[in-house]
Design an enzyme around this catalytic site. Structure first.
Site, PDB file in Angstrom:
ATOM      1  N   TYR A 178      -2.351  -1.310  10.583  1.00  0.00           N
ATOM      2  CA  TYR A 178      -2.436  -1.651   9.159  1.00  0.00           C
ATOM      3  C   TYR A 178      -1.211  -1.116   8.416  1.00  0.00           C
ATOM      4  O   TYR A 178      -0.551  -1.842   7.672  1.00  0.00           O
ATOM      5  CB  TYR A 178      -3.721  -1.064   8.562  1.00  0.00           C
ATOM      6  CG  TYR A 178      -3.855  -1.241   7.062  1.00  0.00           C
ATOM      7  CD1 TYR A 178      -4.355  -2.425   6.528  1.00  0.00           C
ATOM      8  CD2 TYR A 178      -3.484  -0.220   6.179  1.00  0.00           C
ATOM      9  CE1 TYR A 178      -4.478  -2.593   5.154  1.00  0.00           C
ATOM     10  CE2 TYR A 178      -3.596  -0.386   4.809  1.00  0.00           C
ATOM     11  CZ  TYR A 178      -4.099  -1.573   4.301  1.00  0.00           C
ATOM     12  OH  TYR A 178      -4.209  -1.744   2.936  1.00  0.00           O
ATOM     13  N   SER A 218       0.857  -1.191   0.000  1.00  0.00           N
ATOM     14  CA  SER A 218       0.000   0.000   0.000  1.00  0.00           C
ATOM     15  C   SER A 218       0.889   1.235   0.000  1.00  0.00           C
ATOM     16  O   SER A 218       2.010   1.185   0.520  1.00  0.00           O
ATOM     17  CB  SER A 218      -0.863   0.007   1.266  1.00  0.00           C
ATOM     18  OG  SER A 218      -1.522   1.252   1.412  1.00  0.00           O
TER      19      SER A 218
HETATM   20  N1  LIG Z   1      -8.632  -0.697  -1.422  1.00  0.00           N
HETATM   21  C1  LIG Z   1      -7.631   0.085  -1.071  1.00  0.00           C
HETATM   22  O1  LIG Z   1      -7.758   1.306  -0.962  1.00  0.00           O
HETATM   23  C2  LIG Z   1      -6.274  -0.511  -0.857  1.00  0.00           C
HETATM   24  C3  LIG Z   1      -5.176   0.355  -0.859  1.00  0.00           C
HETATM   25  C4  LIG Z   1      -3.906  -0.178  -0.660  1.00  0.00           C
HETATM   26  C5  LIG Z   1      -3.750  -1.535  -0.470  1.00  0.00           C
HETATM   27  N2  LIG Z   1      -4.843  -2.358  -0.463  1.00  0.00           N
HETATM   28  C6  LIG Z   1      -4.608  -3.783  -0.267  1.00  0.00           C
HETATM   29  O2  LIG Z   1      -5.121  -4.474  -1.369  1.00  0.00           O
HETATM   30  C7  LIG Z   1      -5.469  -5.808  -0.971  1.00  0.00           C
HETATM   31  C8  LIG Z   1      -6.897  -6.090  -1.416  1.00  0.00           C
HETATM   32  O3  LIG Z   1      -7.766  -5.275  -0.635  1.00  0.00           O
HETATM   33  P1  LIG Z   1      -9.154  -4.728  -1.170  1.00  0.00           P
HETATM   34  O4  LIG Z   1      -9.110  -3.276  -1.045  1.00  0.00           O
HETATM   35  O5  LIG Z   1      -9.499  -5.355  -2.460  1.00  0.00           O
HETATM   36  O6  LIG Z   1     -10.115  -5.238   0.012  1.00  0.00           O
HETATM   37  P2  LIG Z   1     -11.420  -6.174   0.029  1.00  0.00           P
HETATM   38  O7  LIG Z   1     -12.368  -5.776  -1.034  1.00  0.00           O
HETATM   39  O8  LIG Z   1     -11.892  -6.107   1.445  1.00  0.00           O
HETATM   40  O9  LIG Z   1     -10.816  -7.633  -0.274  1.00  0.00           O
HETATM   41  C9  LIG Z   1      -9.990  -8.255   0.654  1.00  0.00           C
HETATM   42  C10 LIG Z   1      -9.840  -9.711   0.291  1.00  0.00           C
HETATM   43  O10 LIG Z   1      -9.035 -10.342   1.294  1.00  0.00           O
HETATM   44  C11 LIG Z   1      -9.630 -11.584   1.631  1.00  0.00           C
HETATM   45  N3  LIG Z   1      -9.242 -11.971   2.986  1.00  0.00           N
HETATM   46  C12 LIG Z   1      -9.307 -11.238   4.122  1.00  0.00           C
HETATM   47  N4  LIG Z   1      -8.914 -11.972   5.172  1.00  0.00           N
HETATM   48  C13 LIG Z   1      -8.553 -13.193   4.688  1.00  0.00           C
HETATM   49  C14 LIG Z   1      -8.070 -14.376   5.273  1.00  0.00           C
HETATM   50  N5  LIG Z   1      -7.878 -14.488   6.613  1.00  0.00           N
HETATM   51  N6  LIG Z   1      -7.810 -15.441   4.493  1.00  0.00           N
HETATM   52  C15 LIG Z   1      -8.013 -15.362   3.148  1.00  0.00           C
HETATM   53  N7  LIG Z   1      -8.479 -14.264   2.518  1.00  0.00           N
HETATM   54  C16 LIG Z   1      -8.752 -13.191   3.298  1.00  0.00           C
HETATM   55  C17 LIG Z   1     -11.128 -11.317   1.487  1.00  0.00           C
HETATM   56  O11 LIG Z   1     -11.836 -12.499   1.255  1.00  0.00           O
HETATM   57  P3  LIG Z   1     -12.717 -13.323   2.317  1.00  0.00           P
HETATM   58  O12 LIG Z   1     -13.364 -12.306   3.227  1.00  0.00           O
HETATM   59  O13 LIG Z   1     -13.668 -14.089   1.465  1.00  0.00           O
HETATM   60  O14 LIG Z   1     -11.733 -14.185   3.007  1.00  0.00           O
HETATM   61  C18 LIG Z   1     -11.146 -10.467   0.234  1.00  0.00           C
HETATM   62  O15 LIG Z   1     -11.153 -11.293  -0.903  1.00  0.00           O
HETATM   63  C19 LIG Z   1      -5.286  -5.846   0.554  1.00  0.00           C
HETATM   64  O16 LIG Z   1      -4.040  -6.417   0.842  1.00  0.00           O
HETATM   65  C20 LIG Z   1      -5.296  -4.382   0.939  1.00  0.00           C
HETATM   66  O17 LIG Z   1      -4.593  -4.151   2.122  1.00  0.00           O
HETATM   67  C21 LIG Z   1      -6.088  -1.874  -0.655  1.00  0.00           C
END
Ligand SMILES: NC(=O)c1ccc[n+]([C@@H]2O[C@H](COP(=O)([O-])OP(=O)(O)OC[C@H]3O[C@@H](n4cnc5c(N)ncnc54)[C@H](OP(=O)(O)O)[C@@H]3O)[C@@H](O)[C@H]2O)c1
Length: 262
Positions: free
Chosen positions: A162, A149
């Site tokens: 985080y 991130s």
């Molecule tokens: N969106 C942003 O602004 C942003 C910015 C920077 C970085 N990121 C990073 O990008 C990545 C994706 O995030 P996102 O924004 O797409 O969030 P999201 O829509 O909440 O998706 C998160 C994913 O992680 C999975 N997950 C969570 N806990 C888990 C576990 N214990 N075991 C297996 N899977 C798990 C969830 O699936 P289940 O609940 O089905 O397990 C879901 O598929 C993350 O690493 C996040 O930190 C996001």
């Protein structure tokens, strides 16, 4: 440069929502027609994604678990997909903590965030490494694609743990890439800005954040281009400037300075 265009069998962990789901579908739709194994905790979501493409397979996992279970998961994946050449690690969670109200801070939540965002990710990478190094010795490329991130470099104070987990993973990625230099195992780190997803839904902050986030379609298109080129650091939008300011040259310097400890 080797990139996702060279991948034939891709595991996406955290593919039931947001960035992971979008990238899993985009990679599946590449002209090179890779098989994509989607993973995460919610089986009904995995079943739904499997209907979106003919080469999509599913493998349920909760990464926040004992390392014996992670080992069994990795063994199971490799026995079902012996040609696996890519892991994309999108699983992640985020929690707000208020240090002015320390009594509200739940240590179990702190630990779950650290384990989900950092320890479980690096353990999974380590468990897949023997397979990828064997492929490398056979002249075949493999790709490790962690998602950190922009907050790894520029913390947002209301989500302090985080940011620390992402900073830890970012640091790990730099060392991992430096150690794997000269092999055919490539570390492509995705370094996102604020992006449309479900990450913030449980915190009630989505309405405010959605005014500033990058739309998921735009982000996915941009990120896929970086992965196709094989960029070692895949930035977009706001994270381009953050990377330039705080990270530029760091990876190269670490790689040059690396010398054996013994
Ligand atoms: N969106 C942003 O602004 C942003 C910015 C920077 C970085 N990121 C990073 O990008 C990545 C994706 O995030 P996102 O924004 O797409 O969030 P999201 O829509 O909440 O998706 C998160 C994913 O992680 C999975 N997950 C969570 N806990 C888990 C576990 N214990 N075991 C297996 N899977 C798990 C969830 O699936 P289940 O609940 O089905 O397990 C879901 O598929 C993350 O690493 C996040 O930190 C996001």
């Amino acid at each position: 440069m080797p990139g996702i265009k060279d991948a034939k069998s891709v595991l996406v962990i955290g593919a039931t929502a947001g960035i992971g789901r979008a990238l899993a579908l985009a990679i599946h739709n590449l002209e090179t027609k890779p098989t994509v194994i989607v993973s995460g905790r919610r089986q009904e979501r995995l079943d739904e994604i499997a209907t979106q493409g003919e080469r999509i397979r599913t493998a349920r996992v909760d990464l926040n678990t004992h390392h014996d279970n992670l080992k069994a998961f990795v063994e199971d994946i490799l026995s079902n997909y012996p040609d696996l050449d890519t892991i994309l690690l999108s699983s992640g969670i985020q929690h707000i903590f208020d240090f002015k109200k320390p009594e509200t801070i739940d240590f179990k939540v702190l630990e779950a965030e650290l384990n989900t965002n950092y320890l479980s990710i690096i353990k999974t990478i380590i468990l897949f490494l023997p397979h990828f190094l064997k492929r490398s010795s056979e002249g075949k490329p493999s790709f490790i694609i962690p998602i950190t991130s922009a907050l790894a470099s520029a913390p947002k104070p209301d989500v302090p743990n985080y940011c620390a987990t992402k900073a830890a993973l970012h640091s790990f990625d730099i060392s991992l890439r430096a150690q794997l230099k000269g092999t055919n195992v490539h570390v492509l780190e995705i370094f996102p800005p604020l992006v449309e997803s479900e990450l913030h839904d449980h915190q009630g902050t989505t309405p405010a954040l959605s005014k500033h986030w990058m739309p998921l379609d735009e982000y996915t298109k941009h990120t896929l281009e970086g992965l196709i080129r094989g960029d070692p650091d895949v930035t977009a939008g706001f994270s381009v400037g953050v990377f330039e300011k705080w990270e530029k040259g760091k990876r190269e310097q670490v790689e040059q300075a690396t010398f054996p400890s013994k």
